[in-house]
Design an enzyme around this catalytic site. Structure first.
Site, PDB file in Angstrom:
ATOM      1  N   ASN A  16       0.835  -1.198   0.000  1.00 52.99           N
ATOM      2  CA  ASN A  16       0.000   0.000   0.000  1.00 52.99           C
ATOM      3  C   ASN A  16       0.869   1.246   0.000  1.00 52.99           C
ATOM      4  O   ASN A  16       0.846   2.022  -0.934  1.00 52.99           O
ATOM      5  CB  ASN A  16      -0.949  -0.009   1.197  1.00 52.99           C
ATOM      6  N   ASN A  18      -4.287 -11.430   0.851  1.00 49.83           N
ATOM      7  CA  ASN A  18      -3.728 -11.340   2.201  1.00 49.83           C
ATOM      8  C   ASN A  18      -3.780  -9.935   2.789  1.00 49.83           C
ATOM      9  O   ASN A  18      -3.911  -9.779   4.003  1.00 49.83           O
ATOM     10  CB  ASN A  18      -2.272 -11.833   2.142  1.00 49.83           C
ATOM     11  N   SER A  76      -8.084 -15.719   6.208  1.00 53.72           N
ATOM     12  CA  SER A  76      -9.109 -15.434   7.208  1.00 53.72           C
ATOM     13  C   SER A  76      -8.445 -15.272   8.570  1.00 53.72           C
ATOM     14  O   SER A  76      -7.355 -14.700   8.675  1.00 53.72           O
ATOM     15  CB  SER A  76     -10.154 -16.559   7.216  1.00 53.72           C
ATOM     16  N   SER A  77      -9.048 -15.838   9.602  1.00 50.48           N
ATOM     17  CA  SER A  77      -8.514 -15.676  10.963  1.00 50.48           C
ATOM     18  C   SER A  77      -9.121 -16.737  11.879  1.00 50.48           C
ATOM     19  O   SER A  77     -10.268 -17.164  11.667  1.00 50.48           O
ATOM     20  CB  SER A  77      -8.886 -14.284  11.482  1.00 50.48           C
ATOM     21  N   TYR A 136     -14.248  -6.996  12.354  1.00 55.03           N
ATOM     22  CA  TYR A 136     -13.160  -7.686  11.640  1.00 55.03           C
ATOM     23  C   TYR A 136     -13.514  -9.158  11.392  1.00 55.03           C
ATOM     24  O   TYR A 136     -13.430  -9.656  10.267  1.00 55.03           O
ATOM     25  CB  TYR A 136     -11.892  -7.558  12.492  1.00 55.03           C
ATOM     26  N   LYS A 186     -14.140 -11.676   8.031  1.00 60.11           N
ATOM     27  CA  LYS A 186     -13.371 -12.900   7.792  1.00 60.11           C
ATOM     28  C   LYS A 186     -14.318 -14.107   7.671  1.00 60.11           C
ATOM     29  O   LYS A 186     -14.068 -15.015   6.882  1.00 60.11           O
ATOM     30  CB  LYS A 186     -12.354 -13.117   8.912  1.00 60.11           C
ATOM     31  N   THR A 210       3.204  -9.831  14.227  1.00 55.13           N
ATOM     32  CA  THR A 210       3.494  -8.948  13.081  1.00 55.13           C
ATOM     33  C   THR A 210       3.162  -7.514  13.506  1.00 55.13           C
ATOM     34  O   THR A 210       2.843  -7.262  14.664  1.00 55.13           O
ATOM     35  CB  THR A 210       2.622  -9.303  11.850  1.00 55.13           C
TER      36      THR A 210
HETATM   37  P1  NDP Z   1       0.876  -6.531   8.709  1.00 52.19           P
HETATM   38  O1  NDP Z   1       0.325  -5.281   9.289  1.00 52.19           O
HETATM   39  O2  NDP Z   1       2.140  -7.096   9.255  1.00 52.19           O
HETATM   40  O3  NDP Z   1       1.061  -6.363   7.122  1.00 52.19           O
HETATM   41  C1  NDP Z   1      -0.016  -5.876   6.376  1.00 52.19           C
HETATM   42  C2  NDP Z   1       0.276  -5.960   4.900  1.00 52.19           C
HETATM   43  O4  NDP Z   1      -0.910  -5.569   4.205  1.00 52.19           O
HETATM   44  C3  NDP Z   1       1.373  -5.018   4.457  1.00 52.19           C
HETATM   45  O5  NDP Z   1       2.032  -5.592   3.354  1.00 52.19           O
HETATM   46  C4  NDP Z   1       0.595  -3.763   4.042  1.00 52.19           C
HETATM   47  O6  NDP Z   1       1.258  -2.969   3.035  1.00 52.19           O
HETATM   48  C5  NDP Z   1      -0.645  -4.391   3.452  1.00 52.19           C
HETATM   49  N1  NDP Z   1      -1.792  -3.500   3.524  1.00 52.19           N
HETATM   50  C6  NDP Z   1      -2.339  -2.927   4.621  1.00 52.19           C
HETATM   51  N2  NDP Z   1      -3.358  -2.141   4.267  1.00 52.19           N
HETATM   52  C7  NDP Z   1      -3.432  -2.182   2.932  1.00 52.19           C
HETATM   53  C8  NDP Z   1      -4.246  -1.567   1.961  1.00 52.19           C
HETATM   54  N3  NDP Z   1      -5.213  -0.700   2.284  1.00 52.19           N
HETATM   55  N4  NDP Z   1      -4.044  -1.863   0.659  1.00 52.19           N
HETATM   56  C9  NDP Z   1      -3.073  -2.704   0.307  1.00 52.19           C
HETATM   57  N5  NDP Z   1      -2.249  -3.317   1.150  1.00 52.19           N
HETATM   58  C10 NDP Z   1      -2.439  -3.047   2.452  1.00 52.19           C
HETATM   59  O7  NDP Z   1      -0.341  -7.599   8.845  1.00 52.19           O
HETATM   60  P2  NDP Z   1      -0.303  -9.191   8.857  1.00 52.19           P
HETATM   61  O8  NDP Z   1       0.757  -9.684   7.971  1.00 52.19           O
HETATM   62  O9  NDP Z   1      -0.334  -9.654  10.250  1.00 52.19           O
HETATM   63  O10 NDP Z   1      -1.749  -9.512   8.249  1.00 52.19           O
HETATM   64  C11 NDP Z   1      -1.902 -10.059   6.955  1.00 52.19           C
HETATM   65  C12 NDP Z   1      -3.258 -10.728   6.863  1.00 52.19           C
HETATM   66  O11 NDP Z   1      -3.357 -11.749   7.847  1.00 52.19           O
HETATM   67  C13 NDP Z   1      -4.450  -9.804   7.088  1.00 52.19           C
HETATM   68  O12 NDP Z   1      -5.482 -10.124   6.197  1.00 52.19           O
HETATM   69  C14 NDP Z   1      -4.874 -10.117   8.514  1.00 52.19           C
HETATM   70  O13 NDP Z   1      -6.233  -9.868   8.711  1.00 52.19           O
HETATM   71  C15 NDP Z   1      -4.558 -11.599   8.584  1.00 52.19           C
HETATM   72  N6  NDP Z   1      -4.368 -12.139   9.913  1.00 52.19           N
HETATM   73  C16 NDP Z   1      -3.354 -11.679  10.736  1.00 52.19           C
HETATM   74  C17 NDP Z   1      -3.201 -12.226  11.998  1.00 52.19           C
HETATM   75  C18 NDP Z   1      -2.142 -11.753  12.934  1.00 52.19           C
HETATM   76  O14 NDP Z   1      -2.244 -12.058  14.146  1.00 52.19           O
HETATM   77  N7  NDP Z   1      -1.121 -11.032  12.494  1.00 52.19           N
HETATM   78  C19 NDP Z   1      -4.073 -13.304  12.489  1.00 52.19           C
HETATM   79  C20 NDP Z   1      -5.064 -13.732  11.534  1.00 52.19           C
HETATM   80  C21 NDP Z   1      -5.188 -13.160  10.309  1.00 52.19           C
HETATM   81  P3  NDP Z   1       2.238  -1.735   3.473  1.00 52.19           P
HETATM   82  O15 NDP Z   1       3.498  -2.393   3.964  1.00 52.19           O
HETATM   83  O16 NDP Z   1       2.433  -0.964   2.224  1.00 52.19           O
HETATM   84  O17 NDP Z   1       1.526  -0.971   4.527  1.00 52.19           O
END
Ligand code: NDP
Length: 254
Positions: free
Chosen positions: A36, A96, A145-146, A159, A163, A194
């Protein structure tokens, strides 16, 4: 000789998406990631993948803005495929990208809810719809999902509702895209360290310990626990897995 497959991972610049991109590359796929705003981190992932001997490219996409999807695919993705990937199509899509909110049901506003609808539901629905024109038959889609859809944790009503909808969407996509031999599965991570949610699972020691205590394997997850499972789902080893929700949580709240 088998052609190199290509995976498109949304939100591949950090966290789980970064680990997915790297594990996909280690499995022999070329990878296109989206980010993003964090181009610097996205470029680092591209360099790491190239060091592994695979092709990679990073493209900006605000996944919460559905007006961007069509131009993203028609212009930027098509151009990247033409110039960097020998005009091939993508084989796998991993939906994702995302961010969370932590608010009680009572306090959740229409704006909060809209934010969640756009990033966690409209994105996997309509990004996939657009992506289909640029995907080969016989690959697949992984929707993230989650664990929060299987059990209820206060503060995640909006949220987790999205999901839950994504899990339903995956089953419908699996049925309707089966004619193209595209497999669609949901991967549901437990709590992972994360930047998600302000990095609370990683940085708040009390929360981290509380979640570890709820987990059969006695700790919270790390990005490294997730990417390999996505890479497996994006391979022929998983060719008969379709329409499934696979929880990757170390056994939380069993
Ligand atoms: P992070 O915050 O570590 O990373 C988020 C990623 O998504 C980054 O690459 C970010 O890009 C991108 N992103 C955020 N907002 C946007 C947007 N508006 N448009 C495009 N890209 C975007 O999150 P996680 O890796 O932890 O989460 C990834 C997925 O896993 C999500 O769908 C989350 O709901 C899911 N999840 C996470 C859990 C957790 O505990 N961490 C548990 C269960 C599910 P940029 O770097 O440019 O900001």
């Amino acid at each position: 000789m088998n052609k190199t497959k290509i995976a498109l991972v949304t939100g591949g610049s950090r966290g789980l998406g970064k680990d997915m991109a790297l594990k996909l590359a280690k499995k022999g796929l070329d990878v296109i990631i989206t980010f993003n705003s964090n181009k610097i981190e996205a470029d680092k992932v591209v360099t790491e993948i190239e060091t592994l001997g695979r092709k990679a490219h990073a493209l900006q996409l605000d996944a919460s803005d559905y007006n961007q999807y069509e131009p993203f695919f028609k212009e930027r993705l098509a151009q990247a495929l033409r110039f960097k990937f020998e005009d091939k199509k993508v084989d796998y899509l991993v939906n994702n990208a995302g961010f969370g909110i932590h608010k009680s049901f009572q306090d959740t506003t229409v704006d909060d809810f809209n934010d969640m609808v756009h990033i966690h539901l409209m994105a996997p629905f309509f990004i996939t719809q657009n992506a289909l024109h640029y995907m080969n038959d016989g690959g697949g889609i992984v929707n993230i999902s989650s664990g929060l859809t299987r059990f209820s944790t206060p503060g995640y009503a909006a949220y987790a509702t999205m999901k839950g909808a994504v899990e339903t969407l995956s089953k419908y996509q699996a049925v309707e895209l089966g004619s193209r031999k595209l497999r669609v599965n949901t991967l549901a991570p437990g709590a992972i360290e994360t930047d998600f949610g302000g990095g609370a699972v990683r940085d708040n020691k009390d929360l981290n310990q509380m979640l570890a205590n709820l987990t059969a394997l006695g700790r919270v997850g790390l990005p490294d626990d997730i990417g390999g499972v996505v890479a497996f789902l994006c391979s022929d080893e998983a060719k008969w897995i379709n329409g499934q929700r696979i929880e990757v949580s170390g056994g939380v709240n069993l």
